[in-house]
Enzyme design. Structure first.
Site, PDB file in Angstrom:
ATOM      1  N   GLU A 166       0.458  -1.670   0.307  1.00 48.22           N
ATOM      2  CA  GLU A 166       0.228   0.102  -0.116  1.00 48.22           C
ATOM      3  C   GLU A 166       0.789   1.896  -0.078  1.00 48.22           C
ATOM      4  O   GLU A 166       0.577   2.202   1.188  1.00 48.22           O
ATOM      5  CB  GLU A 166      -0.704  -0.131   1.305  1.00 48.22           C
ATOM      6  CG  GLU A 166      -2.155  -1.120   1.060  1.00 48.22           C
ATOM      7  CD  GLU A 166      -2.630  -1.018   2.210  1.00 48.22           C
ATOM      8  OE1 GLU A 166      -3.356  -0.286   2.572  1.00 48.22           O
ATOM      9  OE2 GLU A 166      -3.876  -2.407   2.430  1.00 48.22           O
ATOM     10  N   GLU A 372      -4.868  -8.893   0.888  1.00 50.91           N
ATOM     11  CA  GLU A 372      -5.866  -8.938   2.735  1.00 50.91           C
ATOM     12  C   GLU A 372      -7.318  -7.790   1.888  1.00 50.91           C
ATOM     13  O   GLU A 372      -7.296  -7.632   0.627  1.00 50.91           O
ATOM     14  CB  GLU A 372      -5.542  -7.458   2.780  1.00 50.91           C
ATOM     15  CG  GLU A 372      -4.241  -7.217   3.303  1.00 50.91           C
ATOM     16  CD  GLU A 372      -3.309  -5.311   3.252  1.00 50.91           C
ATOM     17  OE1 GLU A 372      -4.446  -5.182   3.799  1.00 50.91           O
ATOM     18  OE2 GLU A 372      -2.293  -5.340   3.881  1.00 50.91           O
TER      19      GLU A 372
HETATM   20  O1  IFM Z   1      -4.292  -3.115   9.116  1.00 52.49           O
HETATM   21  C1  IFM Z   1      -4.306  -2.604   7.874  1.00 52.49           C
HETATM   22  C2  IFM Z   1      -2.879  -3.026   6.744  1.00 52.49           C
HETATM   23  O2  IFM Z   1      -1.994  -2.910   7.763  1.00 52.49           O
HETATM   24  C3  IFM Z   1      -2.874  -2.281   6.008  1.00 52.49           C
HETATM   25  N1  IFM Z   1      -4.321  -2.770   4.610  1.00 52.49           N
HETATM   26  C4  IFM Z   1      -5.584  -2.223   5.959  1.00 52.49           C
HETATM   27  C5  IFM Z   1      -5.905  -2.856   6.797  1.00 52.49           C
HETATM   28  C6  IFM Z   1      -6.832  -2.504   7.486  1.00 52.49           C
HETATM   29  O3  IFM Z   1      -6.727  -1.060   8.041  1.00 52.49           O
END
Ligand code: IFM
Length: 494
Positions: A166, A372
């Site tokens: 990210e 994710e």
């Molecule tokens: O916890 C975060 C993660 O570190 C990066 N993506 C989003 C998740 C939830 O906010």
């Protein structure tokens, strides 16, 4: 109810990141990271929470692998803490830090769990921040060295790699909005950081190829590499032209700004013009875009929600706000639950960037990994139910045994089920999704929200460090074990 089966060898996983779970921030020679410092600044993190102890995974990793086994995961995504390997970001590597990850990887493999390793999940060595951090081009080269070191040391056992996680969040929340470490509010710094994070990605991919690690006819090695980008689904708040424009601006600055350099070797023209209007531009040098767009094997997608965008000049810098249409379901963080958006985003990336014959990679094809996906909900831990008084001569009747503590997180289960259904749909539509990693394996340090919200499949008592598999985790283990799920597509959440 219908059954939706996934392709053979589909990767079923859960994800974490180093700072969010490891703790042990001052052990075995680990250097300080920008998040250690940020957490100590008053008012930055809810409740003054820090990652000092987090889930104490640094000491409990064996038990955590046992949890993964019980969840029937066949893959685990984790990140390496750069300051454990190079305490000041460069120079002499720290043997004890590397040894931790070697033990972890060996034990995962022994448990039949395939590691997916992220090299950078936001915990930059603080010593590099003192020299400008990601605003300094040199940081990208230090990242290349760090990445090459790990490829050499773990590459015989790890075959799935992600460079940066990210970069939008690290660059913009960290440098323009002051919400994440290092806490700057400077658009020029954010644009420099974004470019150098992308450059770091490209340099790491170059190092990967130089070491012959890639699984193609060109490379010698058995491994694959990519990065993880957070991309939302988008909608305009109304039919007004201003809202449509705001939505396109949001998509351009949040998503295209990162996807396009990697998959097409250019920044989006509309984004360049918008930034120019703010008096800033990315610090691109001649060779940069070729490096950034080196072929990748894995497109990691972190997907959580839809952004419904409204033009709003009162908002700082970007001039838009994100809304949730009335009546739509939201998670505890107010994020709209919009599962079909996962399919929309996958199709958008494929159709926009991968459909033409000129699209990269030159050989082989890019696999999508859902690196994710998950949700925070206010979990309630039900205490252990007392066993009814047993008759001394007889064993307890079935169903009357003492029951352990329990978290009935139906909403999280439904959230994941609905998203998995759309992963399945995407696969039916020919989009090559090869794996899904739920965020997160266990409750952990949620950045500026500290420990106030929980994303885990496993509940963590942050006082005792006891772990309890939530109902969503039990359900997910059946999905992983059976390589498919049963849902009624007519009754999905969202
Ligand atoms: O916890 C975060 C993660 O570190 C990066 N993506 C989003 C998740 C939830 O906010």
């Amino acid at each position: 109810m219908s059954e939706f089966r996934f392709p053979a060898r589909f990767l079923w996983g859960a994800a974490t990141s180093a700072y969010q779970i490891e703790g042990a921030v001052a052990e075995d020679g680990r250097g300080e990271s920008i998040w250690d410092r940020f957490c100590r600044e008053p008012g930055r993190v809810d409740n003054g929470d820090t990652g000092d102890i987090a889930c104490d995974h640094y000491h409990r990793w064996r038990d955590d692998i046992e949890l993964m086994r019980r969840l029937e995961l066949n893959s685990y995504r984790f990140s390496v803490a750069w300051p454990r390997i190079f305490p000041i970001g460069k120079g002499q590597p720290n043997k004890a830090g590397l040894a931790f990850y070697e033990r972890l990887v060996d034990a995962l493999l022994a448990a039949g769990i395939r590691p997916l390793v992220t090299l950078y999940h936001w915990d930059l060595p603080a010593a590099l921040q003192e020299r400008g951090g990601w605003t300094n081009r040199d940081t990208a080269y230090r990242f290349r060295d760090y990445a090459a070191f790990l490829f050499e040391r773990l590459g015989d056992r790890v075959d799935l790699w992600l460079t940066v996680n990210e970069p939008y969040v690290a660059a913009v929340l960290g440098h323009a909005l002051g919400m994440h470490a290092p806490g700057l509010k400077d658009l020029n710094a954010a644009l420099r950081a974004a470019h150098h994070l992308l450059l770091a990605h490209g340099l790491a991919v170059e190092a990967f190829d130089d070491l012959g690690m890639r699984k193609t006819s060109r490379g010698q090695g058995p491994a694959r590499i990519g990065l993880a980008l957070d991309i939302h689904a988008y909608a305009p708040a109304s039919d007004r032209e201003a809202d449509w424009e705001a939505m396109e601006r949001a998509r351009t600055l949040e998503a295209r700004w990162f996807v396009e350099p990697v998959l097409a070797g250019r920044y989006p023209q509309e984004g360049l013009e918008w930034y120019k209007g703010q008096g800033v531009e990315p610090p691109v040098k001649d060779e940069d875009m070729a490096l950034i767009s080196r072929p990748i094997d894995i497109f990691g997608l972190n997907y959580y929600r839809r952004h419904t965008v409204a033009h709003d000049p009162s908002q700082p810098i970007f001039g838009y706000r994100v809304e949730v249409p009335p009546g739509r379901p939201v998670t505890e963080l107010g994020w709209e639950v919009y599962p079909q958006g996962l399919h929309e985003v996958l199709a958008w990336v494929r159709d926009t960037y991968l459909a033409s014959p000129a699209a990269q990679p030159a050989e082989g094809s890019i696999a999508f990994f859902i690196t994710e996906n998950g949700a925070a909900y206010p979990d309630v831990l039900e205490p252990e139910a007392a066993a009814p008084k047993a008759d001394a001569d007889r064993p307890p009747a079935p169903g009357t045994q003492k029951r352990g503590p329990r978290v009935r997180d139906v909403e999280r289960r439904d959230y994941i089920a609905a998203h998995l259904y759309y992963v399945w749909r995407a696969i039916q539509d020919g989009i090559p999704v090869e794996g899904y990693w739920a965020w997160s394996l266990m409750d952990n340090f949620e950045w500026t929200r500290g420990y106030s919200c929980r994303f885990g499949l496993v509940y963590v008592n942050f006082t005792t460090q006891e772990r309890i598999i939530k109902d969503s985790g039990r359900w997910y283990s059946a999905v992983c074990g059976e390589n498919g799920l049963e849902v009624d597509p007519e009754r999905l959440v969202g």
